[in-house]
Motif scaffolding. Structure first.
Motif, PDB file in Angstrom:
ATOM      1  N   TRP A 372      49.795  52.067  32.619  1.00  0.00           N
ATOM      2  CA  TRP A 372      50.983  51.219  32.510  1.00  0.00           C
ATOM      3  C   TRP A 372      50.745  50.019  31.594  1.00  0.00           C
ATOM      4  CZ3 TRP A 372      55.342  53.182  34.462  1.00  0.00           C
ATOM      5  CH2 TRP A 372      55.235  54.179  35.440  1.00  0.00           C
ATOM      6  N   ARG A 373      49.561  49.450  31.630  1.00  0.00           N
ATOM      7  CA  ARG A 373      49.288  48.270  30.809  1.00  0.00           C
ATOM      8  C   ARG A 373      48.776  48.624  29.419  1.00  0.00           C
ATOM      9  NH1 ARG A 373      46.180  45.093  35.691  1.00  0.00           N
ATOM     10  NH2 ARG A 373      48.040  44.627  36.937  1.00  0.00           N
ATOM     11  N   ASP A 424      57.943  43.878  31.193  1.00  0.00           N
ATOM     12  CA  ASP A 424      58.062  43.398  32.569  1.00  0.00           C
ATOM     13  C   ASP A 424      59.524  43.342  33.009  1.00  0.00           C
ATOM     14  OD1 ASP A 424      55.324  43.134  32.772  1.00  0.00           O
ATOM     15  OD2 ASP A 424      55.307  40.995  32.302  1.00  0.00           O
ATOM     16  N   GLU A 428      61.162  45.644  35.931  1.00  0.00           N
ATOM     17  CA  GLU A 428      61.805  45.032  37.095  1.00  0.00           C
ATOM     18  C   GLU A 428      63.250  45.511  37.235  1.00  0.00           C
ATOM     19  OE1 GLU A 428      62.757  40.579  38.926  1.00  0.00           O
ATOM     20  OE2 GLU A 428      61.253  40.837  37.343  1.00  0.00           O
ATOM     21  N   LYS A 440      60.286  46.276  44.717  1.00  0.00           N
ATOM     22  CA  LYS A 440      59.177  45.310  44.646  1.00  0.00           C
ATOM     23  C   LYS A 440      57.864  45.938  45.101  1.00  0.00           C
ATOM     24  CE  LYS A 440      60.364  43.235  49.146  1.00  0.00           C
ATOM     25  NZ  LYS A 440      60.797  41.977  49.816  1.00  0.00           N
ATOM     26  N   ARG A 443      56.468  48.073  42.268  1.00  0.00           N
ATOM     27  CA  ARG A 443      55.770  47.243  41.273  1.00  0.00           C
ATOM     28  C   ARG A 443      54.403  46.797  41.795  1.00  0.00           C
ATOM     29  NH1 ARG A 443      61.007  45.271  40.916  1.00  0.00           N
ATOM     30  NH2 ARG A 443      60.533  43.276  41.933  1.00  0.00           N
ATOM     31  N   GLN A 444      54.327  46.469  43.085  1.00  0.00           N
ATOM     32  CA  GLN A 444      53.027  46.103  43.664  1.00  0.00           C
ATOM     33  C   GLN A 444      52.061  47.292  43.597  1.00  0.00           C
ATOM     34  OE1 GLN A 444      53.341  44.254  47.580  1.00  0.00           O
ATOM     35  NE2 GLN A 444      55.255  43.272  46.975  1.00  0.00           N
ATOM     36  N   ILE A 446      52.067  49.686  41.338  1.00  0.00           N
ATOM     37  CA  ILE A 446      51.626  49.831  39.951  1.00  0.00           C
ATOM     38  C   ILE A 446      50.558  48.790  39.609  1.00  0.00           C
ATOM     39  CG2 ILE A 446      52.368  49.598  37.534  1.00  0.00           C
ATOM     40  CD1 ILE A 446      55.081  50.781  38.414  1.00  0.00           C
ATOM     41  N   ARG A 447      50.789  47.555  40.048  1.00  0.00           N
ATOM     42  CA  ARG A 447      49.809  46.499  39.774  1.00  0.00           C
ATOM     43  C   ARG A 447      48.468  46.813  40.435  1.00  0.00           C
ATOM     44  NH1 ARG A 447      54.323  42.976  40.310  1.00  0.00           N
ATOM     45  NH2 ARG A 447      53.834  42.559  42.507  1.00  0.00           N
ATOM     46  N   LEU A 448      48.511  47.234  41.694  1.00  0.00           N
ATOM     47  CA  LEU A 448      47.269  47.539  42.412  1.00  0.00           C
ATOM     48  C   LEU A 448      46.546  48.713  41.750  1.00  0.00           C
ATOM     49  CD1 LEU A 448      45.368  47.061  44.796  1.00  0.00           C
ATOM     50  CD2 LEU A 448      46.832  48.583  46.169  1.00  0.00           C
ATOM     51  N   CYS A 450      46.593  49.655  38.591  1.00  0.00           N
ATOM     52  CA  CYS A 450      45.962  49.235  37.339  1.00  0.00           C
ATOM     53  C   CYS A 450      44.821  48.257  37.589  1.00  0.00           C
ATOM     54  CB  CYS A 450      47.010  48.608  36.415  1.00  0.00           C
ATOM     55  SG  CYS A 450      48.263  49.771  35.855  1.00  0.00           S
ATOM     56  N   ASP A 451      45.017  47.334  38.522  1.00  0.00           N
ATOM     57  CA  ASP A 451      43.945  46.381  38.856  1.00  0.00           C
ATOM     58  C   ASP A 451      42.704  47.117  39.355  1.00  0.00           C
ATOM     59  OD1 ASP A 451      45.518  44.227  38.170  1.00  0.00           O
ATOM     60  OD2 ASP A 451      46.054  43.710  40.235  1.00  0.00           O
TER      61      ASP A 451
END
Length: 577
Positions: A372-373, A424, A428, A440, A443-444, A446-448, A450-451
């Motif tokens: 994603w990033r 972004d 959203e 929401k 999105r969390q 996806i962030r987790l 990639c992190d």
């Protein structure tokens, strides 16, 4: 001055020229249709003697001092007093209408999910804008824009995978598309009589197996044969704007003395290839002056040679070896650094450069792909190195797959038009509408994802087994927890609940597939339930080439998993596990 499209119960009129093109007429119809949905008012056509405010489409804008002389995909939005002018090329004029509708609050998320607000008034501020895409050729093969081509227009896609009718502006058409050596000189036709036409391996053997061969490009007899084959093809397909003269999908760099000599002289194994394609393009240019002759920079031909591709040759550089969890320029993996060098070297040759990029795991489609990033920085890299076209090869399964493919398709479409798009904001807007209150948590997730891939320093290729550290059981529990929260948030919203449950299939799939690959005993009830659920969502392939039933049987019988490893399995009726 503002354009009052709908205010105080009064609606603006829409003007097209008497000699409007089919695309201009289509653009006007689309605009009127959406404006009526947004207001419940009628938006009539402006008669010849009408002198009130209008939205002027295409050539009708000339009446207000606005003319267009640009490329097919470009468009202008320009105010003229209270009037709004939308002018553009044959696709651009339609893109211009959809741009205005997006300014007014519409969103075209998927073929079956659009946001069309119902409003009391529609007013646009004064506009004076020129729009053109970062890439002239824009394509991905997620299923919706392949099947619902009106959605492809709304997504501003225009490549070979999108058979858009001329009414909607058409699309850029290939002939042969890719891996075309087999069409030009095949071993079935020439193998017995002219084995010297085919590539030699390191043992000195000419390889004549269908599709598992290449050409001996230094052989001077091949050029006139190829010219005749390409001429015949282009004559039969006059609509083609690009013809592919490219290696078969098989890694075999000809080792004959002359091919090796030329490639050593050129500093790369693409030397013989570019000389060969240049010769064909030069010979056929007088007959086909508008055709681009396309080839691949793929696997052993990926590095740039010293010879410059002709002006009517395009080179499609492929990123198949790369890690996609990191942006190409940010990755420490040698393969990514080599790719970055290659794209810069090809740019340095002055080549008309196209890109073939990859956005999924092809042997394990449902696996979460943590790219994603990487999407935006990679697209910027392509643009900054002169790429004119991009094909993002994706999950091509009919009816799609999981791994939030609808969202990824939407973001890729935005980036193909504008590599600086606000990712972004687009993410959203999409997740809040498509998944509602669950957005929401998506999105969390996806962030987790990639992190975690970054924290574990995982490098993820296009065909990897789902055994990376970011997919360890403890992390799967965390991902599942977020998706479960999304499910709870939309439990009373049937449509969005369906979408979240579909997304959760990815984690269920990984648990089962990891267990299989790690030789653990599979829970048969869950396995049966998973396949039943997969089919209930209307989904087809879990891998690039094989049906779910083939996967099911492979798991049952303990056979290798991965599309090309077990494609020989018969696609028979389902078996209970």
């Amino acid at each position: 001055m503002k354009t009052r499209i709908y205010q105080d119960g009064k609606s603006i009129r829409i003007r097209v020229a008497p000699d409007a093109t089919p695309q201009e007429t289509c653009a006007a119809q689309e605009l009127g249709s959406y404006l009526e949905r947004m207001t419940s008012a009628a938006f009539d056509a402006a008669e010849a003697d009408y002198d009130g405010p209008v939205i002027a489409i295409g050539k009708a804008a000339e009446r207000y001092g606005v003319s267009f002389d640009g490329k097919d995909d470009d468009f202008l939005l320009r105010s003229a007093g209270e009037n709004l002018c939308i002018a553009g090329g044959k696709r651009g004029v339609i893109y211009g209408v959809y741009e205005v509708l997006e300014r007014l609050g519409c969103r075209f998320f998927t073929a079956t999910c659009e946001k069309v607000p119902f409003v009391d008034e529609l007013v646009l501020e004064e506009l004076d804008e020129a729009h053109s895409p970062d890439f002239i050729y824009r394509e991905h093969n997620y299923y919706e824009p392949r099947v619902y081509t009106k959605f492809a227009v709304k997504s501003r896609l225009n490549g070979q995978q999108h058979p858009i009718s001329e009414k909607y502006g058409g699309h850029i058409q290939y002939s042969w598309f890719v891996h075309s050596f087999e069409n030009i000189v095949s071993p079935e036709e020439y193998g017995e009589t002219h084995p010297e036409y085919f590539a030699m391996d390191k043992e000195g053997v000419r390889m004549l197996t269908p599709y598992k061969n290449q050409l001996c490009l230094s052989n001077p007899e091949l050029v006139p044969i190829a010219v005749a084959a390409v001429r015949k093809n282009l004559t039969e397909h006059p609509e083609a704007e690009i013809v592919s003269i490219s290696q078969n999908d098989w890694s075999l760099d000809c080792q004959c003395p002359e091919c090796r000599r030329i490639n050593e002289e050129e500093g790369a194994s693409s030397g013989t290839l570019i000389r060969f394609v240049n010769a064909i393009a030069e010979e056929l240019e007088p007959e086909f002056p508008r055709v681009t002759f396309d080839t691949l920079a793929y696997q052993y031909t990926r590095s740039a040679p010293k010879v410059r591709p002709r002006h009517n040759v395009c080179v499609r550089l492929c990123s198949i070896e790369c890690c996609f969890a990191h942006a190409f320029e940010e990755c420490s993996r040698e393969r990514n650094m080599a790719f970055v060098k290659d794209i810069r070297d090809w740019h340095g040759t002055g080549a008309q450069l196209y890109i073939w990029d990859y956005t999924t795991c092809f042997n394990y489609y449902p696996t979460p792909h943590p790219n994603w990033r990487s999407l935006q920085p990679n697209m910027r890299l392509f643009r900054e190195n002169g790429a004119k076209g991009v094909f993002e090869q994706a999950c091509g399964a009919l009816r799609g797959s999981t791994d939030l493919n609808e969202l990824r398709a939407y973001l890729i479409s935005k980036l193909l038009w504008d590599a600086d798009a606000d990712v972004d904001r687009h993410m959203e807007e999409f997740t809040d509408y498509y998944y509602g209150e669950g957005g929401k948590y998506i999105r969390q997730y996806i962030r987790l994802l990639c992190d975690t891939a970054r924290k574990e320093d995982d490098h993820v290729g296009f065909n990897d087994k789902p055994l990376h550290r970011f997919l360890d059981e403890a992390y799967l529990d965390q991902y599942d927890s977020l998706l479960s929260q999304a499910r709870e948030a939309v439990k009373d919203d049937a449509i969005r609940l369906w979408r979240v449950e579909k997304a959760r299939l990815s984690i269920r799939y990984v648990r089962l597939m990891r267990g299989f690959l790690l030789k653990q005993e599979l829970p048969k009830e869950e396995l049966n339930r998973f396949f039943a659920d997969w089919e209930s969502f209307g989904l087809t392939r879990m891998e690039e080439w094989c049906s779910p039933n083939t996967t099911r049987k492979a798991l049952l019988r303990g056979k290798p998993v991965g599309a090309q490893l077990y494609s020989y399995w018969a696609d028979e009726g389902p078996e209970e596990l």
